[in-house]
Design an enzyme around this catalytic site. Structure first.
Site, mmCIF file in Angstrom:
data_model
loop_
_atom_site.group_PDB
_atom_site.id
_atom_site.type_symbol
_atom_site.label_atom_id
_atom_site.label_comp_id
_atom_site.label_asym_id
_atom_site.label_seq_id
_atom_site.Cartn_x
_atom_site.Cartn_y
_atom_site.Cartn_z
ATOM 1 N N LYS A 110 2.842 7.098 9.663
ATOM 2 C CA LYS A 110 3.809 6.552 10.608
ATOM 3 C C LYS A 110 4.127 7.550 11.717
ATOM 4 C CE LYS A 110 5.766 3.171 7.450
ATOM 5 N NZ LYS A 110 6.754 2.924 6.394
ATOM 6 N N LYS A 189 -7.605 -2.376 8.509
ATOM 7 C CA LYS A 189 -6.635 -3.047 7.648
ATOM 8 C C LYS A 189 -5.710 -3.917 8.508
ATOM 9 C CE LYS A 189 -2.297 -2.235 6.005
ATOM 10 N NZ LYS A 189 -1.112 -1.709 5.406
ATOM 11 N N LYS A 192 0.845 -5.126 10.985
ATOM 12 C CA LYS A 192 1.690 -5.351 12.162
ATOM 13 C C LYS A 192 1.506 -4.245 13.186
ATOM 14 C CE LYS A 192 4.882 -5.893 9.243
ATOM 15 N NZ LYS A 192 5.888 -6.234 8.246
HETATM 16 P P1 ADP Z 1 2.312 -3.970 7.616
HETATM 17 O O1 ADP Z 1 1.192 -2.997 7.337
HETATM 18 O O2 ADP Z 1 1.841 -5.134 8.394
HETATM 19 O O3 ADP Z 1 3.527 -3.295 8.227
HETATM 20 P P2 ADP Z 1 3.896 -4.024 5.227
HETATM 21 O O4 ADP Z 1 3.762 -2.556 5.092
HETATM 22 O O5 ADP Z 1 5.214 -4.584 5.623
HETATM 23 O O6 ADP Z 1 2.761 -4.557 6.208
HETATM 24 O O7 ADP Z 1 3.432 -4.678 3.856
HETATM 25 C C1 ADP Z 1 4.152 -5.578 3.042
HETATM 26 C C2 ADP Z 1 3.338 -5.889 1.804
HETATM 27 O O8 ADP Z 1 2.107 -6.504 2.164
HETATM 28 C C3 ADP Z 1 2.954 -4.644 0.999
HETATM 29 O O9 ADP Z 1 2.936 -4.953 -0.388
HETATM 30 C C4 ADP Z 1 1.586 -4.331 1.485
HETATM 31 O O10 ADP Z 1 0.844 -3.601 0.545
HETATM 32 C C5 ADP Z 1 0.998 -5.723 1.696
HETATM 33 N N1 ADP Z 1 -0.013 -5.677 2.754
HETATM 34 C C6 ADP Z 1 0.194 -5.427 4.067
HETATM 35 N N2 ADP Z 1 -0.957 -5.464 4.758
HETATM 36 C C7 ADP Z 1 -1.929 -5.747 3.848
HETATM 37 C C8 ADP Z 1 -3.337 -5.947 3.940
HETATM 38 N N3 ADP Z 1 -3.977 -5.856 5.106
HETATM 39 N N4 ADP Z 1 -4.011 -6.224 2.809
HETATM 40 C C9 ADP Z 1 -3.368 -6.330 1.614
HETATM 41 N N5 ADP Z 1 -2.042 -6.169 1.468
HETATM 42 C C10 ADP Z 1 -1.318 -5.879 2.556
#
Ligand code: ADP
Ligand code: TRP
Length: 321
Positions: A110, A189, A192
């Site tokens: 981050k 991956k 957001k």
């Molecule tokens: P982002 O990376 O979009 O900010 P978050 O960190 O808020 O997403 O993730 C929320 C949940 O969704 C977590 O359990 C995270 O491991 C899962 N998650 C987020 N992106 C993915 C992905 N590309 N593949 C699988 N799981 C994901």
């Protein structure tokens, strides 16, 4: 068996969130006592707009309920409605080694992305440990990127238990291999923060455009593609199309004769159909926000009853009670 997971209200939820965390969590609501929450306190480490947080919190609640979270089976609540969790965070932080936090991938990532390194961001894993430990959670369904946070939670709980005696249950992560890391439209991956997402409830025209812009190569349609299983569109299609249909498209791509444009149109159609029911439910729920607020309020009352008990156990263990 208690199952617990959380998700931050930091933006519209996407296919990575859905397949990595929400779908497994929703399926588990029949298998044990499920506790799912909206991690609004966590979102404060990187989102600094109050209205946006308020709006996102309701959006996430709508998304989760529309996707099938059943409040008669799962306890669904907002993290900040259980203030006991912030007290436990302090207790846990006193046994959390600095080195443990300094090794955090998520913190380092981050910062590398330009988020300001505030103390909350650094201490994020301690709040997450408190979230998990305060409900005596056994199983935590998450995507691959949360694995280290679960390891930290176990380390913190073990250390506390060594110092103050058996207090906390050690949780296990549940990470589904096939959806541990759902790819975004650029092949990284889906996240957001990478701007490569396909939203679960995205606007039709916007999602169509995103799907049509999925990165492919310049080989013409007629050329056979022996690497069809690696193709991004195929990988996403496997998530939203029936297995037999996805396999047919993969075979056609491998054989040659199927253009990427046609394949992307098919992906859009399957995506749109996959969430059709949920989209209808969401539109209904949106008309009844009082119900959504009531669900979160009831959930918080149930969650708090458990949290109070575990917090008291910890307070007694360390001698402040
Ligand atoms: P982002 O990376 O979009 O900010 P978050 O960190 O808020 O997403 O993730 C929320 C949940 O969704 C977590 O359990 C995270 O491991 C899962 N998650 C987020 N992106 C993915 C992905 N590309 N593949 C699988 N799981 C994901
Ligand atoms: N850190 C998680 C994420 O970004 C959200 C979260 C907060 C969480 N507390 C949790 C997930 C407890 C599982 C259990 O996705």
């Amino acid at each position: 068996m208690r199952i617990l997971s959380g998700i931050q209200p930091s933006g519209a939820l996407h296919l990575g969130n859905y397949f990595g965390m929400m779908k497994p969590a929703i399926e588990l609501q029949d298998k044990g006592e499920a506790f799912y929450f909206i991690a609004d306190l966590h979102s404060m480490t990187s989102l600094f707009n109050a209205d946006e947080r308020r709006r996102n919190t309701i959006e996430v609640a709508l998304d989760f309920l529309a996707c099938g979270l059943d409040p008669s089976k799962a306890v669904f609540f907002k993290q900040s409605d259980v203030p006991e969790v912030t007290e436990l965070t302090w207790l846990l932080s006193t046994v959390t080694p600095m080195g443990l936090l300094e090794r955090g991938h998520s913190y380092k990532d981050k910062i590398a992305k330009g988020i300001s390194p505030n103390h909350g961001l650094f201490a994020y894993p301690v709040l997450m440990a408190a979230d998990i430990l305060i409900y005596d959670s056994n199983i935590v369904p998450v995507g691959q990127d949360q694995k280290q946070h679960l390891e930290m939670t176990r380390d913190i709980a073990e250390k506390w238990n060594r110092i103050y005696g058996e207090t906390f249950v050690l949780p296990e992560p549940l990470i589904r291999e096939e959806v541990a890391e759902v790819p975004g439209i650029d092949g990284q991956k889906m996240s957001k923060s990478y701007g490569n997402t396909i939203e679960i409830f995205g606007d039709e025209a916007v999602v169509r455009k995103k799907i049509m812009s999925i990165v492919t190569d310049s080989r013409p349609p007629e050329v056979p593609k022996p690497d069809a299983d690696q193709n991004l569109v195929i990988r996403l299609l496997k998530l939203v199309a029936p297995p037999q249909d996805a396999k047919e498209y993969e075979d056609r791509l491998r054989a040659g004769g199927l253009g990427y444009g046609k394949l992307k149109e098919a992906l859009f159609d399957y995506y749109w159909a996959y969430f059709a029911e949920a989209r209808k439910r969401r539109a209904e729920l949106q008309k009844n926000l009082d119900y959504v607020h009531a669900v979160l309020r009831d959930g918080a009352a149930k969650a708090r009853a458990v949290a109070r008990g575990v917090l008291q156990r910890a307070r007694k263990a360390c001698g402040i009670e």
